[in-house]
Scaffold this motif. Sequence first.
Motif, PDB file in Angstrom:
ATOM      1  N   THR A 156     -35.630  59.100 -59.135  1.00 36.28           N
ATOM      2  CA  THR A 156     -34.470  59.831 -59.645  1.00 36.28           C
ATOM      3  C   THR A 156     -34.855  60.741 -60.807  1.00 36.28           C
ATOM      4  OG1 THR A 156     -33.038  58.011 -58.941  1.00 36.28           O
ATOM      5  CG2 THR A 156     -32.099  59.572 -60.492  1.00 36.28           C
ATOM      6  N   SER A 157     -35.904  60.393 -61.539  1.00 35.93           N
ATOM      7  CA  SER A 157     -36.368  61.262 -62.623  1.00 35.93           C
ATOM      8  C   SER A 157     -36.801  62.622 -62.099  1.00 35.93           C
ATOM      9  CB  SER A 157     -37.541  60.609 -63.368  1.00 35.93           C
ATOM     10  OG  SER A 157     -37.107  59.512 -64.126  1.00 35.93           O
ATOM     11  N   THR A 158     -37.373  62.641 -60.900  1.00 32.62           N
ATOM     12  CA  THR A 158     -37.777  63.919 -60.303  1.00 32.62           C
ATOM     13  C   THR A 158     -36.561  64.810 -60.080  1.00 32.62           C
ATOM     14  OG1 THR A 158     -39.660  62.878 -59.198  1.00 32.62           O
ATOM     15  CG2 THR A 158     -38.915  64.988 -58.326  1.00 32.62           C
ATOM     16  N   LEU A 159     -35.496  64.223 -59.568  1.00 33.27           N
ATOM     17  CA  LEU A 159     -34.248  64.963 -59.367  1.00 33.27           C
ATOM     18  C   LEU A 159     -33.668  65.393 -60.707  1.00 33.27           C
ATOM     19  CD1 LEU A 159     -32.001  65.756 -57.219  1.00 33.27           C
ATOM     20  CD2 LEU A 159     -30.891  63.616 -57.878  1.00 33.27           C
ATOM     21  N   ALA A 160     -33.667  64.478 -61.679  1.00 31.96           N
ATOM     22  CA  ALA A 160     -33.094  64.782 -62.985  1.00 31.96           C
ATOM     23  C   ALA A 160     -33.854  65.919 -63.676  1.00 31.96           C
ATOM     24  CB  ALA A 160     -33.100  63.526 -63.851  1.00 31.96           C
ATOM     25  N   GLN A 161     -35.168  65.891 -63.596  1.00 34.11           N
ATOM     26  CA  GLN A 161     -35.964  66.949 -64.226  1.00 34.11           C
ATOM     27  C   GLN A 161     -35.755  68.290 -63.539  1.00 34.11           C
ATOM     28  OE1 GLN A 161     -39.975  65.447 -64.176  1.00 34.11           O
ATOM     29  NE2 GLN A 161     -39.461  63.678 -65.466  1.00 34.11           N
ATOM     30  N   ARG A 162     -35.628  68.253 -62.214  1.00 36.93           N
ATOM     31  CA  ARG A 162     -35.444  69.504 -61.461  1.00 36.93           C
ATOM     32  C   ARG A 162     -34.148  70.200 -61.865  1.00 36.93           C
ATOM     33  NH1 ARG A 162     -33.939  73.407 -59.597  1.00 36.93           N
ATOM     34  NH2 ARG A 162     -34.299  74.362 -57.557  1.00 36.93           N
ATOM     35  N   PHE A 163     -33.090  69.427 -62.171  1.00 35.99           N
ATOM     36  CA  PHE A 163     -31.790  70.025 -62.454  1.00 35.99           C
ATOM     37  C   PHE A 163     -31.330  69.809 -63.899  1.00 35.99           C
ATOM     38  CE2 PHE A 163     -31.775  69.385 -57.819  1.00 35.99           C
ATOM     39  CZ  PHE A 163     -31.518  70.684 -57.418  1.00 35.99           C
ATOM     40  N   GLY A 164     -32.240  69.341 -64.749  1.00 33.80           N
ATOM     41  CA  GLY A 164     -31.918  69.224 -66.162  1.00 33.80           C
ATOM     42  C   GLY A 164     -30.876  68.178 -66.491  1.00 33.80           C
ATOM     43  N   LEU A 165     -30.804  67.109 -65.715  1.00 30.30           N
ATOM     44  CA  LEU A 165     -29.818  66.058 -65.964  1.00 30.30           C
ATOM     45  C   LEU A 165     -30.278  65.186 -67.117  1.00 30.30           C
ATOM     46  CD1 LEU A 165     -29.222  65.082 -62.223  1.00 30.30           C
ATOM     47  CD2 LEU A 165     -27.780  66.552 -63.648  1.00 30.30           C
ATOM     48  N   ARG A 166     -29.353  64.839 -68.016  1.00 28.42           N
ATOM     49  CA  ARG A 166     -29.730  64.116 -69.227  1.00 28.42           C
ATOM     50  C   ARG A 166     -29.153  62.711 -69.315  1.00 28.42           C
ATOM     51  NH1 ARG A 166     -31.240  67.849 -73.170  1.00 28.42           N
ATOM     52  NH2 ARG A 166     -31.840  66.031 -74.411  1.00 28.42           N
ATOM     53  N   ALA A 167     -28.320  62.288 -68.392  1.00 22.43           N
ATOM     54  CA  ALA A 167     -27.732  60.947 -68.464  1.00 22.43           C
ATOM     55  C   ALA A 167     -28.833  59.895 -68.360  1.00 22.43           C
ATOM     56  CB  ALA A 167     -26.714  60.757 -67.348  1.00 22.43           C
ATOM     57  N   PRO A 168     -28.711  58.793 -69.102  1.00 25.95           N
ATOM     58  CA  PRO A 168     -29.725  57.738 -69.026  1.00 25.95           C
ATOM     59  C   PRO A 168     -29.769  57.105 -67.634  1.00 25.95           C
ATOM     60  CG  PRO A 168     -27.820  57.014 -70.304  1.00 25.95           C
ATOM     61  CD  PRO A 168     -27.640  58.474 -70.063  1.00 25.95           C
ATOM     62  N   LEU A 169     -30.987  56.744 -67.204  1.00 21.93           N
ATOM     63  CA  LEU A 169     -31.196  56.127 -65.894  1.00 21.93           C
ATOM     64  C   LEU A 169     -31.362  54.623 -66.057  1.00 21.93           C
ATOM     65  CD1 LEU A 169     -33.786  58.636 -64.369  1.00 21.93           C
ATOM     66  CD2 LEU A 169     -31.278  58.747 -64.307  1.00 21.93           C
ATOM     67  N   LEU A 170     -30.625  53.874 -65.232  1.00 19.99           N
ATOM     68  CA  LEU A 170     -30.708  52.416 -65.265  1.00 19.99           C
ATOM     69  C   LEU A 170     -31.154  51.927 -63.902  1.00 19.99           C
ATOM     70  CD1 LEU A 170     -29.996  49.767 -66.879  1.00 19.99           C
ATOM     71  CD2 LEU A 170     -27.816  49.829 -65.651  1.00 19.99           C
ATOM     72  N   PRO A 171     -32.274  51.199 -63.791  1.00 18.39           N
ATOM     73  CA  PRO A 171     -32.708  50.725 -62.481  1.00 18.39           C
ATOM     74  C   PRO A 171     -31.729  49.705 -61.909  1.00 18.39           C
ATOM     75  CG  PRO A 171     -34.059  49.760 -64.219  1.00 18.39           C
ATOM     76  CD  PRO A 171     -33.207  50.803 -64.867  1.00 18.39           C
ATOM     77  N   TYR A 172     -31.349  49.917 -60.665  1.00 19.55           N
ATOM     78  CA  TYR A 172     -30.462  48.980 -59.965  1.00 19.55           C
ATOM     79  C   TYR A 172     -30.945  48.879 -58.525  1.00 19.55           C
ATOM     80  CZ  TYR A 172     -26.370  46.743 -57.947  1.00 19.55           C
ATOM     81  OH  TYR A 172     -25.548  45.852 -57.286  1.00 19.55           O
ATOM     82  N   HIS A 173     -31.521  47.736 -58.160  1.00 20.65           N
ATOM     83  CA  HIS A 173     -32.060  47.538 -56.825  1.00 20.65           C
ATOM     84  C   HIS A 173     -31.925  46.068 -56.442  1.00 20.65           C
ATOM     85  CE1 HIS A 173     -35.511  46.040 -59.082  1.00 20.65           C
ATOM     86  NE2 HIS A 173     -35.559  47.212 -59.714  1.00 20.65           N
ATOM     87  N   GLU A 174     -32.358  45.713 -55.243  1.00 21.14           N
ATOM     88  CA  GLU A 174     -32.115  44.371 -54.731  1.00 21.14           C
ATOM     89  C   GLU A 174     -32.772  43.275 -55.576  1.00 21.14           C
ATOM     90  OE1 GLU A 174     -33.751  43.671 -50.879  1.00 21.14           O
ATOM     91  OE2 GLU A 174     -35.446  45.028 -51.192  1.00 21.14           O
ATOM     92  N   HIS A 175     -33.810  43.602 -56.312  1.00 19.95           N
ATOM     93  CA  HIS A 175     -34.523  42.586 -57.083  1.00 19.95           C
ATOM     94  C   HIS A 175     -33.908  42.326 -58.458  1.00 19.95           C
ATOM     95  CE1 HIS A 175     -37.510  42.628 -53.955  1.00 19.95           C
ATOM     96  NE2 HIS A 175     -37.742  43.915 -54.141  1.00 19.95           N
ATOM     97  N   ASN A 176     -33.121  43.273 -58.963  1.00 18.35           N
ATOM     98  CA  ASN A 176     -32.514  43.053 -60.284  1.00 18.35           C
ATOM     99  C   ASN A 176     -30.994  43.168 -60.253  1.00 18.35           C
ATOM    100  OD1 ASN A 176     -31.867  45.750 -60.143  1.00 18.35           O
ATOM    101  ND2 ASN A 176     -32.961  46.367 -61.990  1.00 18.35           N
ATOM    102  N   ALA A 177     -30.412  43.263 -59.057  1.00 20.35           N
ATOM    103  CA  ALA A 177     -28.983  43.543 -58.935  1.00 20.35           C
ATOM    104  C   ALA A 177     -28.114  42.483 -59.610  1.00 20.35           C
ATOM    105  CB  ALA A 177     -28.599  43.667 -57.458  1.00 20.35           C
ATOM    106  N   GLU A 178     -28.470  41.214 -59.463  1.00 19.56           N
ATOM    107  CA  GLU A 178     -27.655  40.158 -60.057  1.00 19.56           C
ATOM    108  C   GLU A 178     -27.629  40.281 -61.582  1.00 19.56           C
ATOM    109  OE1 GLU A 178     -25.779  38.106 -58.352  1.00 19.56           O
ATOM    110  OE2 GLU A 178     -26.484  39.058 -56.493  1.00 19.56           O
TER     111      GLU A 178
END
Length: 309
Positions: free
Chosen positions: A63-85
Amino acid sequence: MTMAEAPPERRYFVAGQVVEAPRQEAALYVVSTPIGNLGDITLRALETLAGADVIACEDTRVTSTLAQRFGLRAPLLPYHEHNAERQRPRLLAALAEGKAVALVSDAGTPLVSDPGYRLVRDVLEAGHRVIPIPGASAPLAALVASGLPSDTLLFAGFLPQKAGQRSRRLAELSAIPATLAFFESPHRLAASLAAMAEVLGDRAAVVARELTKKFETFQRGTLAELAAFYEENPPKGEIVVLIGPPEVQAHEEDAADVEALLTEALAGMPVAAAAKDVAKRTGLDRNEVYKLALALKAAAGAEGEETGS
């Protein structure tokens, strides 16, 4: 203002310009992102991501690649099957504080073959809004270019890895009158196609690979032909497999049974809809079933007039 100027928060780059984004209202935004070509991002997705307080994503590196391409500044929080709970309570707490949370997957539409539905379920149970931001979807991109019937689609995700479980799952899907869509990994593709041919029959199929990317390919043929091709030519990249529906076999339905089905259907549907429903259920010619439905409807009307007189 140009892209060279440092964008403040809640802004994004598009077409060489910096665009201000309004702060999004408190809700969970399920945001579709490109499946390969970053140019497929929608303006609404950019505005939503720029205006969110936090972006929950499968892999922050992707997602950082997308954020850098379009100048997005919102903080990124990892959310996936291993840390979802562990992460779900944090996201629910953010929503309770009135924050806007955007959910993205590594590519395409979130919740399509990923665990995001649990977050959506809990967000709804907590009384918060869930807002879809539609966009790219690999199964739909593959379908529209496949040449296979597109009126009915069943997305079945990934097949089980074990051969026995895979065959049982395919057997469950074998009679469904729809084009079937699967995700598959490159190293399992040939074996899965061979199993599909064995269980489903040698149907028409398409393997769509690297959709929207430089090496996008569509390989068409029967399941057996495709299995043999990929056994000799191991693929790379992201893969969608589409399989055409089973051939409709005409059933020798007893006339009385067909009339009973039509009578039941006509009780709650218009003639055309009833005929379509019964034709689909029996495999009979739709026009013939429609003619019978008209006759039954007319007979019922005549009987009603006689009873009334």
